[in-house]
Every structure is written in C-alpha cells, then in structure tokens.
Write a protein that holds these residues in place. Structure first.
Motif, PDB file in Angstrom:
ATOM      1  N   ILE A   1      -9.383 -63.804 -17.836  1.00  0.00           N
ATOM      2  CA  ILE A   1      -7.784 -63.144 -17.824  1.00  0.00           C
ATOM      3  C   ILE A   1      -7.277 -64.119 -18.941  1.00  0.00           C
ATOM      4  N   GLU A   2      -6.594 -63.509 -19.951  1.00  0.00           N
ATOM      5  CA  GLU A   2      -6.002 -64.198 -21.168  1.00  0.00           C
ATOM      6  C   GLU A   2      -4.641 -64.369 -20.384  1.00  0.00           C
TER       7      GLU A   2
ATOM      8  N   GLY B   1      -8.708 -58.522 -15.820  1.00  0.00           N
ATOM      9  CA  GLY B   1     -10.104 -59.395 -15.934  1.00  0.00           C
ATOM     10  C   GLY B   1     -10.794 -58.604 -16.832  1.00  0.00           C
ATOM     11  N   VAL B   2     -11.523 -59.354 -17.722  1.00  0.00           N
ATOM     12  CA  VAL B   2     -12.468 -58.963 -18.575  1.00  0.00           C
ATOM     13  C   VAL B   2     -13.900 -59.547 -18.169  1.00  0.00           C
ATOM     14  N   PRO B   3     -14.932 -58.549 -17.754  1.00  0.00           N
ATOM     15  CA  PRO B   3     -16.076 -59.179 -17.154  1.00  0.00           C
ATOM     16  C   PRO B   3     -17.050 -59.961 -17.929  1.00  0.00           C
ATOM     17  N   ASP B   4     -17.322 -60.722 -17.762  1.00  0.00           N
ATOM     18  CA  ASP B   4     -18.511 -61.928 -18.386  1.00  0.00           C
ATOM     19  C   ASP B   4     -19.934 -61.885 -17.856  1.00  0.00           C
TER      20      ASP B   4
ATOM     21  N   LEU C   1     -10.410 -68.222 -15.441  1.00  0.00           N
ATOM     22  CA  LEU C   1     -11.686 -67.448 -15.046  1.00  0.00           C
ATOM     23  C   LEU C   1     -11.432 -67.471 -13.413  1.00  0.00           C
ATOM     24  N   VAL C   2     -11.746 -65.867 -13.115  1.00  0.00           N
ATOM     25  CA  VAL C   2     -11.582 -65.571 -11.743  1.00  0.00           C
ATOM     26  C   VAL C   2     -13.052 -65.086 -11.389  1.00  0.00           C
ATOM     27  N   VAL C   3     -13.334 -65.261 -10.337  1.00  0.00           N
ATOM     28  CA  VAL C   3     -14.727 -64.698  -9.814  1.00  0.00           C
ATOM     29  C   VAL C   3     -14.929 -64.167  -8.375  1.00  0.00           C
TER      30      VAL C   3
END
Length: 174
Positions: free
Chosen positions: A172-173, A153-156, A134-136
C-alpha cells in the motif's frame, strides 16, 4: 460502524477495558493477532511499559525491529481492536509478517472496524517514515484480504511458509 474510533497508545488508564478485550479473545480460542495481544497482562503496568519500550531501537529484542502498538478505542473507551506497526522489515517480515499486524475482538467483527483500524494504522506508518507498507494475511482469511484491498492493497507474490500455510502479500503506497 456506527461509532467514531481512534488509535491510542497503550495506557494503564484503560486497564479494565483492555482486560475485557483480552479475556474475550482468550475465551474465543482463536489465534491472537497481532502478537502483542497475547502478552500476559497480569502485570498490566509492566505490559504497557514493555509495549512502549518496543518503540525504541536500543531496547528491541535481539533480531526484532522496533514496533509501535496502538489500541482502537470507541468514544466510550471500549477497546475493539489492536495494531502492531513494525518500523522496518527483516527478511522474515518481508516474506510473511509485513509492516502492520492488526486484529478486531471477536464480538466486534463485521462492523467495519478492521477497515478503519487499517486506515488509521497506515496514517501512523506514514508518520514513521514508511512510504510503502507491506500488509499480509493468510490465504484463508478472506475478511482480512478484503480489508487490505479496501485500503488500497496491491497484490504481490504470495509466500508459502514451511508448514504449507500460504501468506498473501499486499503493498500500500503511503
């Protein structure tokens, strides 16, 4: 980015380079990211020891998770950035801190260093056993958002802090 860079663990051998990095950030008046850059380097060996000790769960500050700090260093040993990788997430980190906090010194921005720093940090996170990082970033930090997206990065769902600040969250996987 014209020069090769690498991640190194904090070391007393890079004291002069780190102090130049630190002073530039303090003079800029900007918020310090990641938090470890704000640590007072007056006792430099003590600061390096503190950062090293943070990797061990048994020496963690109550309520904090173990974390690893690295400096992004050029071929000439100039420190251009820093990253702090949390080994696991608490509820607060899940909402607005993430696994990885990173920053590039003000004079070295817009040169591709952040993208490289995050890519190298993701490799370190994978070595730590993190499979999905998780990157924010703050909603207003467009440069950081672009860096995260460039690194997969895939938005959450975003998170709104008590002060109204909106934190964008990306997975990010690895």
């Amino acid at each position: 980015m014209k020069t090769e860079v690498r991640l190194v663990s904090p070391t007393v051998e890079l004291e002069a380079e780190y102090l130049a990095f630190y002073r530039e950030w303090m003079i800029s008046g900007e918020d310090v990211v990641p938090w470890v850059v704000g640590k007072d380097p007056t006792d430099f060996a003590g600061m390096v020891r503190f950062l090293s000790d943070r990797e061990k769960a048994e020496s963690s500050i109550a309520g904090w998770v173990p974390d690893s700090t690295y400096w992004l260093v050029t071929e000439e040993n100039a420190i251009v950035g820093a990253v702090n990788i949390r080994h696991r997430l608490t509820e607060k980190l899940f909402q607005c801190g993430g696994h990885i906090g990173y920053g590039i010194r003000p004079s070295m921005r817009r040169k591709g260093y952040a993208t490289r720093l995050l890519a190298l940090s993701l490799e370190k996170a994978k070595q730590l056993g993190i499979r999905k990082a998780l990157v924010v970033c703050d909603e207003t930090n467009i440069a950081s958002e672009k860096t995260i997206l460039k690194n997969g990065g895939v938005p959450d769902a975003p998170f709104t802090e008590e002060n109204g600040n909106v934190v964008k969250r990306f997975w990010i996987e690895l």
